[in-house]
Design an enzyme around this catalytic site. Sequence first.
Site, PDB file in Angstrom:
ATOM      1  N   SER A 252      23.725  50.253  65.571  1.00 37.69           N
ATOM      2  CA  SER A 252      23.100  49.014  65.142  1.00 37.69           C
ATOM      3  C   SER A 252      22.042  49.323  64.093  1.00 37.69           C
ATOM      4  O   SER A 252      21.770  50.485  63.797  1.00 37.69           O
ATOM      5  CB  SER A 252      22.467  48.304  66.336  1.00 37.69           C
ATOM      6  N   LYS A 253      21.483  48.243  63.555  1.00 44.10           N
ATOM      7  CA  LYS A 253      20.498  48.323  62.467  1.00 44.10           C
ATOM      8  C   LYS A 253      19.433  49.405  62.698  1.00 44.10           C
ATOM      9  O   LYS A 253      19.020  50.064  61.751  1.00 44.10           O
ATOM     10  CB  LYS A 253      19.751  46.989  62.355  1.00 44.10           C
ATOM     11  N   ARG A 254      19.035  49.536  63.966  1.00 46.12           N
ATOM     12  CA  ARG A 254      17.923  50.479  64.140  1.00 46.12           C
ATOM     13  C   ARG A 254      18.363  51.931  63.939  1.00 46.12           C
ATOM     14  O   ARG A 254      17.541  52.826  63.848  1.00 46.12           O
ATOM     15  CB  ARG A 254      17.209  50.247  65.465  1.00 46.12           C
TER      16      ARG A 254
END
Length: 524
Positions: A252-254
């Site tokens: 994911s984005k993180r």
Amino acid sequence: MAMRVRFAPSPTGHLHVGNARTALFNWLLARGQGGTFILRIEDTDLERSTKASEAKILEDLRWMGLDWDEGVEAGGPMGPYRQSERLDIYRAHAERLIASGHAYYCFCSAEALEAERKAQLIAGLPPKYAGTCLSLSPEAATRRRQAGEAAVIRLRVPAGREVTFHDLVRGPVTFHTAVIGDPVLVRSDGIPAYNYAVVIDDQLMAITHVIRGEDHISNTPRQLLVYEAFGWTPPRFAHLSLVLGPDHAPLSKRHGATSVAEFRAKGYLPEALVNYLALIGWSPRSSRFKVQSPKLETLQTATGDAAVDELLPALELAQRFRLEDVSHSAGVFDDAKLAWVNRHYLKALDSERLVAEALPFLRETSLVTGPPGPAALTWLTTVLPPMAASVDRLSQIPERLRDVFRFEPGAMLADEALATEMSDASARAVVAALADTLATAPRLLDRAAFRAAAAEVKDRTGQKGKALFHPIRVALTGAAQGPELDVIVPAIDTAADLPSREGLAPVQGCRERARACRALLGHS
Ligand code: GLU
């Protein structure tokens, strides 16, 4: 039966690399087995679907080279391929299920359903539709609909049954119908539910293999019940494990970049991303047959690695791809390995393509300011290959070219260590001799011209080795380190002579650089 597979994205955002891998596995299978690859857009979530997202997904798939034989924009005999254009088909099929008694109209209001759900949760039961409208007679349902009451269509799920399928990746999977409440097939506004539309489409588009992410595995029994209600034979299913980040949480984005567009913007080549994504959770069985491909040979000669068997162009991957070799355990996205793969593809790129691929990055950093003219193109074709050989990504090329375009001798003297080195009498003598030599020499357009100039400075000063070349480097590039002088010096001087309409940012030549540096250091 000829193989037909599909990728069916919902246009509600960017193309995540996990989904891109799903698309790729479908494509590899189709291309390797002489099958048909279909692109269907699942845009029935009207609030979240956008045309812009659809256009981006199509662009990303094309960029990756995942061409489709049938589908949106390509057309084909089993369209339309956008779900929002198939609403009549879904409604007509649902009416068939009502007529055969496999589905029924349900008039329960959203509020009633919500109250029911809460009561079940409080009682510690898994929430599922209680079946209020299940026993309404067809006549009563018709009457209420004619009176204008809103109704959804629900599937009648058989009680006390197990639904089993053999997943091509995960083996046998079983669900009990006790956990499945009668699902909505079509909402009161005519919009079909995903689990229903997907079955109608896969059936009418004659899909033989459904290959998708494992997040859909719990949907599959509901879909199988719809096949059963119609008396249709379902396709084979393969659910691919998710792509995880290094901490084993779904990517994911993180974790950084997650979309194909982001990897493209970071300077990965499409063939490298494709090759790398294929290797997540799958590995080619090593050379079961001899591959004949000049491209592959170039690629493999450009590497000295043992793992070279993994570097395979898309069509070679397709020939080796087998669903039974796909792992059911989750794959971890490994940035370092992607960079490794990309480096090899960068090295194997022919110079014209390298220029074309690097141009957006050169424009973004204003090193190229307009459409490059023929001389600028020739310059880029010569200069970029050695630069590309030492980077992981296209976006790092402008930084490698920094010494060509940026010459700031003042900044160099602001570096204390460098300033001390350069104020040394022998360094200043080298710079002065360089300025004198270049004042009368023609531009240093090739390696030989640079070597001749360096030899003259050597004769004039008696310096050699590092004592000669270090001050020359600093004087000509303003930096203590950088690409080989043999490469950078001709790059600078060739660019210095290009007219501005060639589209390159202005470059100060070596003669001017040496003169400026001598002025800064003072005469020796
Ligand atoms: N539209 C679904 C998704 O984007 C695809 C489901 C499927 O492949 O059946 O997740």
